[in-house]
Design a protein around this motif. Structure first.
Motif, short mmCIF file in Angstrom:
data_model
loop_
_atom_site.label_atom_id
_atom_site.label_comp_id
_atom_site.label_asym_id
_atom_site.label_seq_id
_atom_site.Cartn_x
_atom_site.Cartn_y
_atom_site.Cartn_z
N ILE A 82 0.78 -1.17 -0.13
CA ILE A 82 -0.54 -0.21 0.37
C ILE A 82 1.16 1.49 0.54
N THR A 117 1.01 3.80 -3.09
CA THR A 117 0.10 5.28 -2.91
C THR A 117 0.97 6.47 -3.34
N THR A 150 -4.84 5.98 -8.66
CA THR A 150 -5.96 5.71 -7.49
C THR A 150 -6.18 5.44 -6.34
N MET A 151 -7.19 5.56 -5.16
CA MET A 151 -7.07 4.90 -4.28
C MET A 151 -7.64 3.69 -4.23
N THR A 153 -6.33 0.07 -4.02
CA THR A 153 -5.11 -0.41 -2.78
C THR A 153 -6.57 -1.35 -2.21
N GLN A 174 -4.35 4.92 4.16
CA GLN A 174 -4.82 5.42 3.36
C GLN A 174 -6.55 4.40 3.04
N PRO A 175 -5.78 3.87 2.93
CA PRO A 175 -7.23 2.64 2.84
C PRO A 175 -8.67 2.82 3.92
N TRP A 180 -9.67 6.79 3.40
CA TRP A 180 -10.12 7.37 1.92
C TRP A 180 -11.61 6.65 2.14
#
Length: 298
Positions: free
Chosen positions: A54, A58, A63-64, A67, A130-131, A134
């Motif tokens: 990840i 990133t 684009t997230m 992930t 982040q995941p 988000w």
């Protein structure tokens, strides 16, 4: 009211994490009669692989959304590779040995895997938040929770249903149940028991890695993360009955709600509550709530 809601949501979220982290352990025991202490190492490999992948992805600025494909992919690669090395390289030479010996061997493998994670990723912590952030958060009766928490709950439910369907409604699953019942008769009937052992171990290792991979966005991945989960997972499968998928689900719910209740009502008893529940259950049902029946040989 808010306390009850917090206990319910936190307990369910913790139970989902525990089920994903322990169901592979109880599956391996049910089929192979191995209490796989190395399961904690698979969990750690999944967590590190996911957090590293990840973080690497990133940095590209893409684009997230992708992930959420990287997480299960990292778990699959870590579980299959490590599972193959452990099962084909070590455990297949020890089948049929005393269960205590297998515990010692898998504990040694766990220590090796702990050092392997340090050699690959070092001793620094990895944070892959982040995941989890988000997707944003939602309010449950005024209490904010990340949507990612409910995603983990959904994945746990899906895994439980998929395992139930696979074991009870497919030809391979029914053959596996025969192997669980009596491996000697299964071999005499022409069933490739060794192949079933390998497949079972790979599935169990991958599920352990998936538990770590899904948890990585919510925690700081640090050395020793596998030791914590193996103790928790052991408590779950002992409460539910070693070798029982349904027992693992019920054990995870019991432990999850017990921990959540203690955290919100009396935090110093957080760890004590888990083992208190385990002691109470074992006092009434020494082999767990849904222990598999042991066949009696004459």
């Amino acid at each position: 009211m808010l306390t009850a809601v917090a206990i319910a949501v936190d307990g369910l979220g913790f139970a989902a994490w525990l089920f994903l982290s322990s169901v592979g352990l109880t599956l391996i025991y049910g089929v192979m009669r191995i209490l796989n202490i190395a399961h904690g190492g698979f969990y750690a490999l999944g967590a590190y692989s996911s957090a590293w992948a990840i973080g690497l992805y990133t940095q590209t600025g893409n684009t997230m959304a992708l992930t959420y494909l990287i997480i299960p992919l990292a778990a699959l690669i870590a579980g299959v590779v490590a599972g193959l090395v452990v099962e084909r390289g070590i455990l297949r030479f020890l089948y049929g040995r005393d269960e205590v010996l297998m515990v010692l061997v898998t504990y040694a493998i766990f220590l090796i895997l702990e050092d392997v994670t340090k050699l690959i990723w070092g001793t620094d912590s990895y944070v892959a938040y982040q995941p989890a952030y988000w997707l944003g958060s939602i309010d449950v009766f005024g209490l904010p929770y990340t949507v990612y928490k409910f995603l983990i709950i959904g994945v746990a439910i899906a895994c439980g249903l998929l395992l139930y369907w696979g074991l009870n409604h497919t030809r391979v699953g029914k053959l596996l149940l025969v192997v669980i019942e009596d491996r000697e008769i299964s071999a005499a009937l022409g069933i490739n028991v060794t192949l079933f052992f390998t497949i079972t171990f790979l599935i169990g290792a991958t599920l352990g890695a998936l538990g770590g991979a899904l948890t990585a966005p919510e925690v700081s991945v640090v050395p020793g993360i596998g030791a914590e989960i193996i103790v928790m997972a052991f408590a779950v499968i002992v409460i539910g009955g070693m070798g029982s998928i349904g027992g693992a689900m019920l054990g995870a719910l019991i432990v999850g709600f017990a921990r959540a209740a203690s955290v919100h009502l009396y935090p110093p008893a957080e760890l004590f509550s888990i083992y208190l529940v385990m002691a109470v259950v074992l006092a009434v049902k020494p082999y767990g709530l849904f222990a598999l029946a042991e066949s009696r040989k004459i």
